[in-house]
Every structure is written in structure tokens, then in C-alpha cells.
Design a protein around this motif. Sequence first.
Motif: not given
Length: 211
Positions: A20-30
Motif C-alpha cells: 500500500v505505502f509504496v503505491a501511495v508514495k508513487h501516486a502522490l509524487k505526480k
Amino acid sequence: MKKAVLFDIDGVLIDSWDFVFVAVKHALKKPGHTISEEVIVSAMGGRALLDFYKFLLPKEDYKLIAKSHQKYQQDKFDLGKPFPNAKKILKKLKSQGFLMAAISNRTKISLKTTLDRAEFSPFFDIVLSAEDVLNPKPHPEHVLAALTYLKVKPANSFMIGDTKDDILAGKSAKVKTIGVTYGFAGKTITDHNPDFVIDDLEELIKVLRYT
């Protein structure tokens, strides 16, 4: 007398923090957001993915951000790991005649993929995702739908979770609630007054045996 055990999945049977957390970090990056881990955990609280991003970033295109999150996760299901002894506990409960349901605010495809990879699917009599109800947790619809299918009374049922939403859903449905301390939000689970608290999944057998 039939008894039912209703499991939340993430943070209870599956250690899905990395997933979950790596996907959250990715989604928030943009969109260029840097949000602390503590705030993310608090915002999650068992929420469905779209509700999580709507709560976290109400002024952003949260639907687009949620899609980015889902797309990133598609080939990363290996990051979700079963907690130690989870499969053994499910097998034991099944052999003792407990009826079991998996109820989660995850999407249907994501939930099914995770349960299949962990080899948990055969243990559950019913699996309910966010798409299977109109009102996901903390609303009691998930719990009540599972009990209707299993034909078990709330008084003979247990809801097991690691978040406030799990406990609220169980209490609203009049079932006994069991909070686990080792999941996403487990450190604060006692704040929500579950009927029982366990620090390890092994303790679940004892709670169910004497209740």
C-alpha cells in the motif's frame, strides 16, 4: 450452533504495508505532495481507496490519483505477505467448523488476487469487496451481508480488524469485535473499545474457544 468469524484482510491476515505505502508514495509524487507517514496512516483508517484520496486531497483530482495508485500496484502483489501463522489459524478454524468471511474495502480484483496468492481463498465461505456493497465499512452493510449469506446471528459472530472502521462496522452490526494491535492502525485500536484485543493471531483461537 454455527459461529462466524469475519476478517478484515489488510493488517489482520496480510502484512500489506509495503504494498500500500509504496503505491501511495508513487501516486502522490505526480501532484508533488509530501505527506508524512503518520498522516497517511491516520487518513487510511480502513477507508476504501477512493475515499482515502478524497479525504487526503479533497482539492485535487483524487479519482485520477487513485487510478495511478491502482495501476502502480498491478504487478506488485508480491509485496503483500501473509502474517506468520495466518494460514495455520485459518485452517484450524475451518477444521473446528467456524464459518468465515473476508470483508474488505479493497476492490474486488485486488482482494481476490491477494487472497489467491496467499492461498487463503479456500478457507472463506464468502468474500466481500468494496464493490459488493453500497456502503463500505464503517457502515455495517459488509458485516450484515456476510451474516445473511452465512445464516449466522450477530450474537454468534466476531468481526476482526485493525482499524477504527472495522470496529465501528462490527459494533453497528451487533457482533463481537476483536481488535489486533499489529496492523496498520493497531497501535490505537484500543481507543475504539473492541470487545477483545489480541497482539498475535495465535491468541484468536483462545478468544473464540471461550466466548
